[in-house]
Scaffold this motif. Structure first.
Motif, PDB file in Angstrom:
ATOM      1  N   ILE A 232       0.778  -1.195   0.235  1.00  0.00           N
ATOM      2  CA  ILE A 232       0.476  -0.016  -0.169  1.00  0.00           C
ATOM      3  C   ILE A 232       0.545   0.902   0.076  1.00  0.00           C
ATOM      4  CG2 ILE A 232      -0.320  -0.028   2.694  1.00  0.00           C
ATOM      5  CD1 ILE A 232      -3.415   0.572   1.581  1.00  0.00           C
ATOM      6  N   PHE A 233       1.967   1.670   0.901  1.00  0.00           N
ATOM      7  CA  PHE A 233       3.139   2.437   0.720  1.00  0.00           C
ATOM      8  C   PHE A 233       3.888   1.992  -0.133  1.00  0.00           C
ATOM      9  CE2 PHE A 233      -0.350   4.222   3.974  1.00  0.00           C
ATOM     10  CZ  PHE A 233      -0.076   4.788   2.782  1.00  0.00           C
ATOM     11  N   ARG A 235       5.578   3.014  -2.340  1.00  0.00           N
ATOM     12  CA  ARG A 235       6.298   4.067  -3.363  1.00  0.00           C
ATOM     13  C   ARG A 235       7.204   5.157  -2.227  1.00  0.00           C
ATOM     14  NH1 ARG A 235       3.381   7.910  -7.222  1.00  0.00           N
ATOM     15  NH2 ARG A 235       5.520   7.953  -7.533  1.00  0.00           N
ATOM     16  N   TYR A 236       6.808   5.500  -0.599  1.00  0.00           N
ATOM     17  CA  TYR A 236       7.053   5.917   0.286  1.00  0.00           C
ATOM     18  C   TYR A 236       8.579   4.643   1.635  1.00  0.00           C
ATOM     19  CZ  TYR A 236       3.089   8.485  -1.086  1.00  0.00           C
ATOM     20  OH  TYR A 236       2.695   9.604  -2.131  1.00  0.00           O
ATOM     21  N   LYS A 272       9.453   8.652  -0.159  1.00  0.00           N
ATOM     22  CA  LYS A 272       9.436   9.049  -1.517  1.00  0.00           C
ATOM     23  C   LYS A 272      10.320   9.389  -2.468  1.00  0.00           C
ATOM     24  CE  LYS A 272       6.680  10.484  -5.288  1.00  0.00           C
ATOM     25  NZ  LYS A 272       5.212  11.383  -6.187  1.00  0.00           N
ATOM     26  N   ARG A 273      10.693   9.963  -2.635  1.00  0.00           N
ATOM     27  CA  ARG A 273      12.513  10.567  -3.346  1.00  0.00           C
ATOM     28  C   ARG A 273      13.611  10.072  -2.783  1.00  0.00           C
ATOM     29  NH1 ARG A 273      11.157  16.059  -5.630  1.00  0.00           N
ATOM     30  NH2 ARG A 273      10.737  16.916  -4.079  1.00  0.00           N
ATOM     31  N   PRO A 304      14.818  12.878  -8.085  1.00  0.00           N
ATOM     32  CA  PRO A 304      14.376  13.730  -8.215  1.00  0.00           C
ATOM     33  C   PRO A 304      12.642  13.739  -8.600  1.00  0.00           C
ATOM     34  CG  PRO A 304      16.100  14.902  -9.229  1.00  0.00           C
ATOM     35  CD  PRO A 304      15.791  13.128  -8.709  1.00  0.00           C
ATOM     36  N   GLU A 306      11.132   9.756 -11.280  1.00  0.00           N
ATOM     37  CA  GLU A 306      11.656   8.751 -11.908  1.00  0.00           C
ATOM     38  C   GLU A 306      13.300   8.615 -13.295  1.00  0.00           C
ATOM     39  OE1 GLU A 306       8.729   5.150 -13.767  1.00  0.00           O
ATOM     40  OE2 GLU A 306       7.804   6.650 -13.097  1.00  0.00           O
ATOM     41  N   PHE A 307      13.211   9.860 -13.983  1.00  0.00           N
ATOM     42  CA  PHE A 307      14.487  10.208 -14.400  1.00  0.00           C
ATOM     43  C   PHE A 307      15.667  10.358 -14.632  1.00  0.00           C
ATOM     44  CE2 PHE A 307       9.358  10.165 -16.322  1.00  0.00           C
ATOM     45  CZ  PHE A 307       9.314   9.307 -16.290  1.00  0.00           C
TER      46      PHE A 307
ATOM     47  N   ARG B 157       7.064  15.792 -21.023  1.00  0.00           N
ATOM     48  CA  ARG B 157       7.476  14.840 -19.313  1.00  0.00           C
ATOM     49  C   ARG B 157       7.909  16.132 -18.672  1.00  0.00           C
ATOM     50  NH1 ARG B 157      11.650   9.422 -19.829  1.00  0.00           N
ATOM     51  NH2 ARG B 157       9.948   8.642 -20.746  1.00  0.00           N
ATOM     52  N   ASP B 161       4.990  12.604 -15.115  1.00  0.00           N
ATOM     53  CA  ASP B 161       4.958  11.500 -16.078  1.00  0.00           C
ATOM     54  C   ASP B 161       3.633  11.242 -16.549  1.00  0.00           C
ATOM     55  OD1 ASP B 161       5.967   8.894 -16.070  1.00  0.00           O
ATOM     56  OD2 ASP B 161       5.853   8.256 -13.982  1.00  0.00           O
ATOM     57  N   PHE B 232      -5.944  14.226  -5.986  1.00  0.00           N
ATOM     58  CA  PHE B 232      -4.417  14.803  -5.386  1.00  0.00           C
ATOM     59  C   PHE B 232      -3.894  14.066  -6.522  1.00  0.00           C
ATOM     60  CE2 PHE B 232      -0.618  12.877  -4.491  1.00  0.00           C
ATOM     61  CZ  PHE B 232       0.526  13.283  -3.308  1.00  0.00           C
ATOM     62  N   GLU B 252      -0.882  17.433  -6.661  1.00  0.00           N
ATOM     63  CA  GLU B 252       0.270  17.557  -7.768  1.00  0.00           C
ATOM     64  C   GLU B 252       0.867  18.701  -8.581  1.00  0.00           C
ATOM     65  OE1 GLU B 252       1.922  12.591  -7.653  1.00  0.00           O
ATOM     66  OE2 GLU B 252       0.531  13.060  -9.186  1.00  0.00           O
ATOM     67  N   GLY B 256       2.492  13.048 -11.056  1.00  0.00           N
ATOM     68  CA  GLY B 256       3.680  11.771 -10.319  1.00  0.00           C
ATOM     69  C   GLY B 256       4.778  12.795  -9.688  1.00  0.00           C
ATOM     70  N   ILE B 257       4.333  14.456  -9.828  1.00  0.00           N
ATOM     71  CA  ILE B 257       5.528  15.523  -8.963  1.00  0.00           C
ATOM     72  C   ILE B 257       5.006  15.590  -7.599  1.00  0.00           C
ATOM     73  CG2 ILE B 257       6.407  17.054  -9.174  1.00  0.00           C
ATOM     74  CD1 ILE B 257       7.651  15.167 -11.245  1.00  0.00           C
ATOM     75  N   SER B 258       5.405  15.528  -6.173  1.00  0.00           N
ATOM     76  CA  SER B 258       5.506  16.269  -5.231  1.00  0.00           C
ATOM     77  C   SER B 258       4.955  17.090  -5.618  1.00  0.00           C
ATOM     78  CB  SER B 258       6.269  15.922  -4.298  1.00  0.00           C
ATOM     79  OG  SER B 258       6.935  14.399  -4.661  1.00  0.00           O
ATOM     80  N   PRO B 283      -6.183   5.192  -2.138  1.00  0.00           N
ATOM     81  CA  PRO B 283      -5.336   4.899   0.087  1.00  0.00           C
ATOM     82  C   PRO B 283      -3.852   5.309  -0.272  1.00  0.00           C
ATOM     83  CG  PRO B 283      -6.375   3.156  -1.713  1.00  0.00           C
ATOM     84  CD  PRO B 283      -6.902   4.397  -1.741  1.00  0.00           C
ATOM     85  N   TYR B 284      -2.818   4.546  -1.611  1.00  0.00           N
ATOM     86  CA  TYR B 284      -1.554   4.134  -1.786  1.00  0.00           C
ATOM     87  C   TYR B 284      -0.947   5.888  -1.553  1.00  0.00           C
ATOM     88  CZ  TYR B 284      -3.365   4.304  -6.451  1.00  0.00           C
ATOM     89  OH  TYR B 284      -3.700   4.499  -7.842  1.00  0.00           O
ATOM     90  N   TYR B 285      -1.649   6.804  -1.735  1.00  0.00           N
ATOM     91  CA  TYR B 285      -0.920   8.331  -1.577  1.00  0.00           C
ATOM     92  C   TYR B 285      -0.760   8.710   0.177  1.00  0.00           C
ATOM     93  CZ  TYR B 285      -0.794   8.660  -6.733  1.00  0.00           C
ATOM     94  OH  TYR B 285      -0.850   7.841  -7.724  1.00  0.00           O
ATOM     95  N   SER B 286       0.229   9.080   0.192  1.00  0.00           N
ATOM     96  CA  SER B 286       0.250   9.603   1.869  1.00  0.00           C
ATOM     97  C   SER B 286      -0.381  10.776   2.042  1.00  0.00           C
ATOM     98  CB  SER B 286       2.039  10.978   1.239  1.00  0.00           C
ATOM     99  OG  SER B 286       1.804  10.771   2.913  1.00  0.00           O
ATOM    100  N   LYS B 287      -1.803  11.134   3.050  1.00  0.00           N
ATOM    101  CA  LYS B 287      -2.610  11.687   3.324  1.00  0.00           C
ATOM    102  C   LYS B 287      -1.874  13.082   3.542  1.00  0.00           C
ATOM    103  CE  LYS B 287      -5.158   8.324   4.338  1.00  0.00           C
ATOM    104  NZ  LYS B 287      -4.388   7.762   3.926  1.00  0.00           N
TER     105      LYS B 287
END
Lengths: 346, 345
Positions: A232-233, A235-236, A272-273, A304, A306-307, B157, B161, B232, B252, B256-258, B283-287
């Motif tokens: 679930i997380f 990516r972090y 995440k990064r 920064p 994924e590239f 790009r 993304d 988000f 975002e 895909g960019i923070s 649900p898979y993103y940080s809240k």
């Protein structure tokens, strides 16, 4: 070298001009990776210093026909502007009995770390044993590879592959004749411990004649990876523990040279990064039973996007076969990719 | 024979007898072992003799639609979980084992799974389900795509993304489920033509139920048409289009960019200016950041399921919309009640 450069420019020009016409759909996926670095060392060691553009890696990848795909990776290495074929191979995807074959110049499956191209690894430097036993860029050789999955009632992933390769350009085998093939056997196993945890381990062995008198060199390897990545997380947060070992037994006149290398790499993703890692690295030399070197490194990586990846690696090295015996290095590496960024191997 | 020799002779006999017994026991043990191992292999082989069509999908939404069309003739498995970001699935070798046995493989396509599907499909060594094989289905065929980028590919790009063929989250419009069902139906008929009638009837029933549910969902959302919310990530254009809400911005800054502090501030400013109080998130993103923004504007972060299984209790394709719409309507109602209570004061 000039001819090589003209060939690349020609291929790119053809591609670009086709891209602007009706052939666009027929273009292979093209990706270009830049690998820029800066390095400093505490003592007068025989290593590069200052700014480096280590290499430009150009990849062309495409499904060839209903039976196969083809992949080419070409590296341009400044400052000599050498053009090297890193990999160029055809993969046969529809052989009978679920066999798969690879023919060409490729990175064989001796261990796991070797399969990743150097700019794409989580480290600014390759583990010592890959350099000492194979070459600066690790193990890549020309030949054929055949692989298959082993069916089993437990539905576990067990894959074997057997490679027959030319090995005369590799450090461990450089005295052998081109007609003396290198035989490699690899077994890969993978287990899902749970949804978030997995274990992979592999065993490798490689053998060939070392010289014209018929002496043999045998290499044995084992690799292990434990991964934690919450679905679930994922990516972090994630954690990886990876270790590989190599044992070399080289027959020479009236004796055997036994040498050994291994590394342990830990990496934790804390956002995440951002990733933090450490590496313990030890290696002998295939041509000497006594010479050894070891390193300990700390690595901080920032993605920064994924590239692009930016890495800072601090490293303390020790060795018993040349001076200085001990030195500290700092590596700063920036890799970036344009174009196609294909599927990742796990 | 003296006592010593007799006892030693007896001991030898006893020892030999014991050894003999041990050997016999070992032999029995080995026979038992081989016998049972043989039985296990026979059973495993018999069990692997397939009576159903093995369907593997990339997402659980496709799995559920395949189950609707295939009924009892199929057994289904989804590689990604509904609470997992489908862009970033690890190509684990254990999935290769599932694909090796698959008769039908169904993917979303449009580069959603570009980071992992190729490794899995090629690793599976299963000709049937490779691109162009009878068992390969791209569920996006025939879908009217939204947000197809109309920009120079070399600048693509710079927008983050984004997907070159268009936004790939098309299963979030239930009307598109009819096209997905048709694609799956065609795939199933290709590999099991004898069951065409059965699949056709299942498809008819699925589409008929879908039509009823779409009417119900449209009616539920009618009072909230044109309401503005913030998302988000840009996963919801098909959902937005179907149910008439308006996604006025994203947390975002680019796909895909923070978010930078500057973008967070500008999101807060625009939410305050336009009186937007709801941020939707998968649900898979940080809240963390959305909750900070919601706190600033007196709003709320609403977790919506991007897929079946995305939240507890969503076990099929119909549940997905029941759940998401109920969450949104509850949030809209809460702010409407607050507003009317405020105006009543």
């Amino acid at each position: 070298m000039l001819i090589h450069r003209y060939i690349i420019i020609f291929v790119l020009t053809i591609n670009i001009s086709w891209g602007q016409t009706t052939f666009q759909g027929m273009n292979p996926n093209i990706g270009v990776i830049g690998d820029f670095s800066y390095q400093i060392h505490s003592n007068d060691v025989d290593l590069d210093r200052g700014f480096q553009f280590s290499e430009v890696e150009i990849s062309f990848r495409m499904v060839l026909d209903p039976y196969a795909r083809a992949d080419f990776f070409i590296a341009v290495v400044p400052p000599e502007e050498a053009v090297e074929l890193e990999e160029g191979f055809i993969t046969l995807l529809s052989l009978p009995y679920s066999f798969q074959a690879r023919v060409g110049h490729f990175r064989p499956s001796f261990g796991k770390f070797n399969l990743t191209h150097p700019p794409e690894t989580p480290l600014a430097t390759l583990p010592l044993f890959l350099g000492n036993f194979f070459g600066e860029e690790g193990l890549a050789a020309t030949g054929v590879s055949l692989s298959a999955l082993i069916p089993n009632p437990w539905d576990l992933y067990i894959e074997w592959n057997i490679d027959i390769l030319n090995g005369e350009e590799l450090a461990s085998f450089k005295d052998n004749a081109p007609e003396d093939f290198l035989y490699l056997l690899h077994l890969k196993n993978f287990f899902d411990v749970s949804e978030n945890h997995s274990i992979e381990f592999g065993l490798s062995t490689m053998m060939t004649k070392s010289d014209a008198s018929g002496h043999e060199t045998r290499l044995y390897g084992a690799d292990f990876i434990y991964r934690w990545k919450p679905l679930i997380f994922g990516r972090y947060r994630s954690f990886t523990l990876q270790s590989e070992t190599i044992i070399s037994r080289k027959e020479v006149e009236n004796q055997n040279i036994n040498s050994f290398g291994w590394f342990l790499f830990l990496q934790y993703q804390f956002s995440k990064r951002w990733f933090a890692g450490s590496l313990y690295d030890y290696s002998g030399l295939p041509t000497s039973g006594d010479d050894v070197e070891r390193r300990i490194s700390a690595i901080l990586s920032f993605w920064p996007s994924e590239f692009q990846t930016i890495k800072l690696q601090l490293q303390k090295s020790e060795r018993n076969f040349s001076t200085p015996r001990s030195f500290i290095s700092v590596y700063f590496q920036w890799t970036f990719i344009i174009g196609a960024h294909g599927a990742h191997k796990f | 024979m003296d006592l010593y020799h007799r006892s030693s002779w007896c001991a030898q006999i006893l020892e030999e007898t014991n050894v003999h017994k041990t050997n016999q026991n070992m032999e029995k043990g080995m026979n038992f072992f081989w016998h049972h191992l043989f039985v296990v292999f026979v059973f495993a082989t018999l069990l692997s003799g397939k009576s159903t069509i093995e369907v593997v999908t990339t997402l659980p939404d496709l799995r559920e639609i395949a189950k609707e069309i295939g009924g009892e003739k199929v057994s289904v498995f989804s590689i990604a979980k509904g609470y997992q970001d489908p862009h970033y699935v690890d190509a684990k070798p254990s999935y290769i084992i599932k694909l090796r046995k698959a008769d039908l493989f169904i993917q979303v396509g449009l580069d959603l799974e570009v980071g992992w599907v190729q490794t899995l499909l090629e690793g599976a060594r299963n000709k049937k389900i490779l691109w162009g094989g009878d068992g390969y289905v791209n569920a996006s065929k025939g879908v009217t795509l939204l947000q197809v980028p109309n920009i120079d590919p070399t600048k693509l790009r710079a927008e983050g993304d984004i997907h070159i063929y268009g936004n790939p989250h098309y299963w979030l419009d239930p009307e598109n489920a009819k096209i997905i069902a048709e694609n799956i139906y065609i795939g199933l008929v290709r590999i099991a033509p004898d069951d065409e009638g059965y699949f056709q009837e299942n498809k008819r029933q699925f589409i008929s139920r879908l039509d009823q549910e779409i009417s119900k969902w449209t009616l539920m959302m009618e009072p909230y048409g044109g309401r503005k919310i913030i998302a988000f990530h840009n996963s919801w254009p098909y959902f937005e289009n179907r149910f008439g809400i308006q996604i006025a911005g994203f947390v975002e800054p680019k796909v895909g960019i923070s978010p930078s502090p500057k973008h967070i501030k500008s999101t807060i400013d625009s939410m305050k200016r336009e009186n937007i109080r709801i941020i939707i998130i998968s649900p898979y993103y940080s809240k963390k950041i959305p909750e900070r923004i919601a706190k600033e504007v007196g709003g709320v972060v609403v977790e919506l399921a991007p897929s079946v299984e995305g939240m507890i209790g969503i076990s099929n394709y119909f549940d997905l919309f029941d759940y998401n719409l109920r969450q949104l309507i509850d949030a809209f109602k809460k702010f409407d009640d607050e507003k009317s209570a405020g105006s009543g004061d």
